[in-house]
Design a protein around this motif. Structure first.
Motif, PDB file in Angstrom:
ATOM      1  N   GLU A 131       0.838  -1.201   0.000  1.00 35.15           N
ATOM      2  CA  GLU A 131       0.000   0.000   0.000  1.00 35.15           C
ATOM      3  C   GLU A 131       0.868   1.245   0.000  1.00 35.15           C
ATOM      4  OE1 GLU A 131      -3.771   1.982   2.451  1.00 35.15           O
ATOM      5  OE2 GLU A 131      -2.933   0.052   3.080  1.00 35.15           O
ATOM      6  N   LEU A 132       0.507   2.193  -0.871  1.00 35.20           N
ATOM      7  CA  LEU A 132       1.192   3.485  -0.935  1.00 35.20           C
ATOM      8  C   LEU A 132       0.150   4.588  -1.006  1.00 35.20           C
ATOM      9  CD1 LEU A 132       3.765   5.205  -1.209  1.00 35.20           C
ATOM     10  CD2 LEU A 132       3.629   4.863  -3.686  1.00 35.20           C
ATOM     11  N   GLY A 133       0.254   5.547  -0.088  1.00 36.41           N
ATOM     12  CA  GLY A 133      -0.617   6.711  -0.099  1.00 36.41           C
ATOM     13  C   GLY A 133       0.212   7.973  -0.208  1.00 36.41           C
ATOM     14  N   VAL A 134      -0.305   8.950  -0.936  1.00 37.00           N
ATOM     15  CA  VAL A 134       0.397  10.208  -1.162  1.00 37.00           C
ATOM     16  C   VAL A 134      -0.607  11.349  -1.018  1.00 37.00           C
ATOM     17  CG1 VAL A 134       1.705  11.605  -2.799  1.00 37.00           C
ATOM     18  CG2 VAL A 134       2.022   9.120  -2.774  1.00 37.00           C
ATOM     19  N   ARG A 135      -0.230  12.392  -0.282  1.00 37.15           N
ATOM     20  CA  ARG A 135      -1.048  13.610  -0.204  1.00 37.15           C
ATOM     21  C   ARG A 135      -0.229  14.766  -0.751  1.00 37.15           C
ATOM     22  NH1 ARG A 135      -3.728  14.468   5.394  1.00 37.15           N
ATOM     23  NH2 ARG A 135      -4.945  12.712   4.550  1.00 37.15           N
ATOM     24  N   GLY A 136      -0.787  15.455  -1.744  1.00 41.19           N
ATOM     25  CA  GLY A 136      -0.074  16.524  -2.418  1.00 41.19           C
ATOM     26  C   GLY A 136       0.523  16.026  -3.715  1.00 41.19           C
ATOM     27  N   ARG A 146       7.639  -1.921 -12.888  1.00 41.36           N
ATOM     28  CA  ARG A 146       6.821  -3.084 -12.562  1.00 41.36           C
ATOM     29  C   ARG A 146       6.951  -3.349 -11.071  1.00 41.36           C
ATOM     30  NH1 ARG A 146       4.335  -7.694 -14.453  1.00 41.36           N
ATOM     31  NH2 ARG A 146       4.586  -9.567 -13.179  1.00 41.36           N
ATOM     32  N   HIS A 147       5.810  -3.501 -10.405  1.00 39.13           N
ATOM     33  CA  HIS A 147       5.803  -3.816  -8.978  1.00 39.13           C
ATOM     34  C   HIS A 147       4.762  -4.905  -8.762  1.00 39.13           C
ATOM     35  CE1 HIS A 147       5.587  -3.382  -4.621  1.00 39.13           C
ATOM     36  NE2 HIS A 147       6.693  -2.651  -4.677  1.00 39.13           N
ATOM     37  N   GLN A 148       5.210  -6.050  -8.307  1.00 35.78           N
ATOM     38  CA  GLN A 148       4.340  -7.218  -8.266  1.00 35.78           C
ATOM     39  C   GLN A 148       3.472  -7.294  -7.023  1.00 35.78           C
ATOM     40  OE1 GLN A 148       7.701 -10.049 -10.294  1.00 35.78           O
ATOM     41  NE2 GLN A 148       5.863 -11.054  -9.548  1.00 35.78           N
ATOM     42  N   ALA A 149       3.759  -6.485  -5.991  1.00 40.08           N
ATOM     43  CA  ALA A 149       3.045  -6.631  -4.725  1.00 40.08           C
ATOM     44  C   ALA A 149       2.020  -5.532  -4.461  1.00 40.08           C
ATOM     45  CB  ALA A 149       4.043  -6.680  -3.569  1.00 40.08           C
ATOM     46  N   LEU A 150       2.150  -4.354  -5.084  1.00 39.88           N
ATOM     47  CA  LEU A 150       1.311  -3.204  -4.728  1.00 39.88           C
ATOM     48  C   LEU A 150      -0.159  -3.494  -4.978  1.00 39.88           C
ATOM     49  CD1 LEU A 150       1.567  -0.267  -3.678  1.00 39.88           C
ATOM     50  CD2 LEU A 150       1.378   0.459  -6.068  1.00 39.88           C
ATOM     51  N   ARG A 151      -0.960  -3.390  -3.914  1.00 42.80           N
ATOM     52  CA  ARG A 151      -2.399  -3.643  -4.009  1.00 42.80           C
ATOM     53  C   ARG A 151      -3.226  -2.368  -3.921  1.00 42.80           C
ATOM     54  NH1 ARG A 151      -5.216  -6.179  -0.699  1.00 42.80           N
ATOM     55  NH2 ARG A 151      -6.403  -7.489  -2.140  1.00 42.80           N
ATOM     56  N   ARG A 152      -2.755  -1.377  -3.178  1.00 47.62           N
ATOM     57  CA  ARG A 152      -3.521  -0.147  -2.976  1.00 47.62           C
ATOM     58  C   ARG A 152      -2.646   1.067  -3.257  1.00 47.62           C
ATOM     59  NH1 ARG A 152      -8.255  -0.634   0.201  1.00 47.62           N
ATOM     60  NH2 ARG A 152      -8.041   1.576   0.728  1.00 47.62           N
ATOM     61  N   LEU A 153      -3.158   1.959  -4.107  1.00 45.64           N
ATOM     62  CA  LEU A 153      -2.475   3.218  -4.408  1.00 45.64           C
ATOM     63  C   LEU A 153      -3.501   4.342  -4.329  1.00 45.64           C
ATOM     64  CD1 LEU A 153      -0.047   4.891  -5.356  1.00 45.64           C
ATOM     65  CD2 LEU A 153      -0.683   4.332  -7.713  1.00 45.64           C
ATOM     66  N   ARG A 154      -3.172   5.361  -3.532  1.00 43.70           N
ATOM     67  CA  ARG A 154      -4.083   6.492  -3.335  1.00 43.70           C
ATOM     68  C   ARG A 154      -3.268   7.775  -3.410  1.00 43.70           C
ATOM     69  NH1 ARG A 154      -9.023   7.460  -0.269  1.00 43.70           N
ATOM     70  NH2 ARG A 154      -9.022   9.512   0.734  1.00 43.70           N
ATOM     71  N   VAL A 155      -3.696   8.686  -4.280  1.00 45.01           N
ATOM     72  CA  VAL A 155      -3.055   9.990  -4.391  1.00 45.01           C
ATOM     73  C   VAL A 155      -4.120  11.060  -4.163  1.00 45.01           C
ATOM     74  CG1 VAL A 155      -1.757  11.581  -5.827  1.00 45.01           C
ATOM     75  CG2 VAL A 155      -1.341   9.113  -6.032  1.00 45.01           C
ATOM     76  N   GLU A 156      -3.968  11.835  -3.094  1.00 47.87           N
ATOM     77  CA  GLU A 156      -4.877  12.916  -2.770  1.00 47.87           C
ATOM     78  C   GLU A 156      -4.254  14.229  -3.226  1.00 47.87           C
ATOM     79  OE1 GLU A 156      -6.282  10.807   1.459  1.00 47.87           O
ATOM     80  OE2 GLU A 156      -5.236  12.741   1.451  1.00 47.87           O
ATOM     81  N   SER A 157      -4.961  14.983  -4.044  1.00 47.52           N
ATOM     82  CA  SER A 157      -4.384  16.248  -4.505  1.00 47.52           C
ATOM     83  C   SER A 157      -5.482  17.233  -4.873  1.00 47.52           C
ATOM     84  CB  SER A 157      -3.472  16.017  -5.718  1.00 47.52           C
ATOM     85  OG  SER A 157      -4.205  16.000  -6.920  1.00 47.52           O
ATOM     86  N   GLY A 158      -5.096  18.506  -4.880  1.00 47.92           N
ATOM     87  CA  GLY A 158      -5.963  19.539  -5.412  1.00 47.92           C
ATOM     88  C   GLY A 158      -5.698  19.790  -6.879  1.00 47.92           C
ATOM     89  N   GLY A 159      -4.617  19.182  -7.391  1.00 51.38           N
ATOM     90  CA  GLY A 159      -4.262  19.336  -8.800  1.00 51.38           C
ATOM     91  C   GLY A 159      -3.151  18.361  -9.162  1.00 51.38           C
TER      92      GLY A 159
END
Length: 314
Positions: A131-136, A146-159
């Protein structure tokens, strides 16, 4: 800005624990029982806080890490020096499965001011990351990989700029289960186009486990809805989130005239600008089939009631 995401209380299914350093009292919790939040303050720079964390916590058992504000008075360099610092010690966190970058509230920095960096550095450092989360999104880079394990990706942004979206579209993420992007507005750097979104949707055909897709908070939400309505990857979803943006009647009509969406368990179109007639059509068509249908309209003030805006901007 109309709203701002608040500080995380839970991450990766774990409560967030703020690491304060040597003054931890009555002592740190078991390393794998919490998501460890590290931040700086006026007295302690991030590098010192990170060193204390490595010294005082059994980091070989840590599974989740949350990075808060890394600057003391102002952010001069962005997050890249922090990423260099933590990834250099990747061997000290062999069980790390989740990272969140930029757990920052508006009192610390508006979301459009958060200066990100090469998020792919984290993925390359931890091949087992789930899991990787990013704000901004200012300065955010996602290079093709290529990444074989990543199940969740979330990017929060205003732009969200187009470059990281294009980079993500060139990635190979076969385990991806949950993808959520806040695309934002061009007022704050969100110059992602419908063509970029279509390329991303094409990439998702190579992620057969994808169950949730969120393309949210965009000022081109009608065009996104049209792209989604024609994307084969949507047929395998359990839930779809097109909320927080400027969705109007054109987008609603595209969703109704495109591929069937009746297989979805959840469809969130909240903060929309559809007319009452179109809202009734969507509810009548999808309501009997979609268990969780979000149709809360955007709040419209008395002045400039025709103006559309995303839920999260500055």
């Amino acid at each position: 800005m109309r709203s701002h995401p608040s500080r995380l209380e839970h991450f990766h299914g774990l409560p967030v624990h703020h690491f304060t350093g040597p003054d931890e009292d009555p002592g740190p919790p078991p390393p794998a029982s919490v998501a460890w939040r590290l931040t700086t303050d006026r007295e302690v720079p991030f590098e010192e806080r990170w060193g204390s964390f490595l010294d005082r916590v059994r980091t070989d058992e840590v599974v989740a890490l949350v990075i808060g504000a890394w600057w003391q008075e102002w952010d001069e360099h962005g997050i890249d020096p922090v990423l260099e610092l933590i990834t250099a010690q990747a061997h000290r966190l062999p069980r790390l499965r989740a990272v969140f970058l930029g757990d920052v509230e508006s009192e610390e920095s508006e979301i459009s001011w958060i200066r990100q960096g090469d998020a792919g550095r984290v993925l390359r450092a931890w091949p087992g990351l789930c899991e990787l989360g990013v704000r901004g999104a200012e300065g955010l880079a996602i290079e093709p990989l290529r990444h074989q394990a990543l199940r969740r990706l979330r990017v929060e942004s205003g732009g969200l700029p187009s470059e990281p979206v294009r980079g993500l579209a060139a990635c190979d993420l076969p385990a991806l289960h949950h993808l959520e992007l806040w695309l934002g507005t061009d007022w704050y750097g969100g110059d992602c186009t419908a063509a970029d979104v279509r390329a991303l949707l094409a990439m998702l055909d190579r992620s057969p486990r994808l169950a949730h897709l969120g393309l949210c908070n965009s000022d081109i939400q009608d065009e996104i809805a049209a792209a989604v309505a024609a994307a084969p990857a949507v047929a395998g979803l359990d839930s779809l989130d097109l909320s927080m943006g400027t969705l109007g009647d054109d987008g609603g009509a595209a969703l109704l005239s495109g591929q069937p969406l009746t297989h979805l368990r959840a469809l969130d179109l909240g903060h929309h600008y559809m007319s009452e007639e179109m809202t009734r059509r969507v509810r009548a068509t999808l309501g009997p089939h979609v268990q969780d249908l979000g149709l809360t309209p955007a709040h419209r003030g008395e002045r400039r009631s025709e103006e559309r805006y995303v839920a999260v901007g500055e």
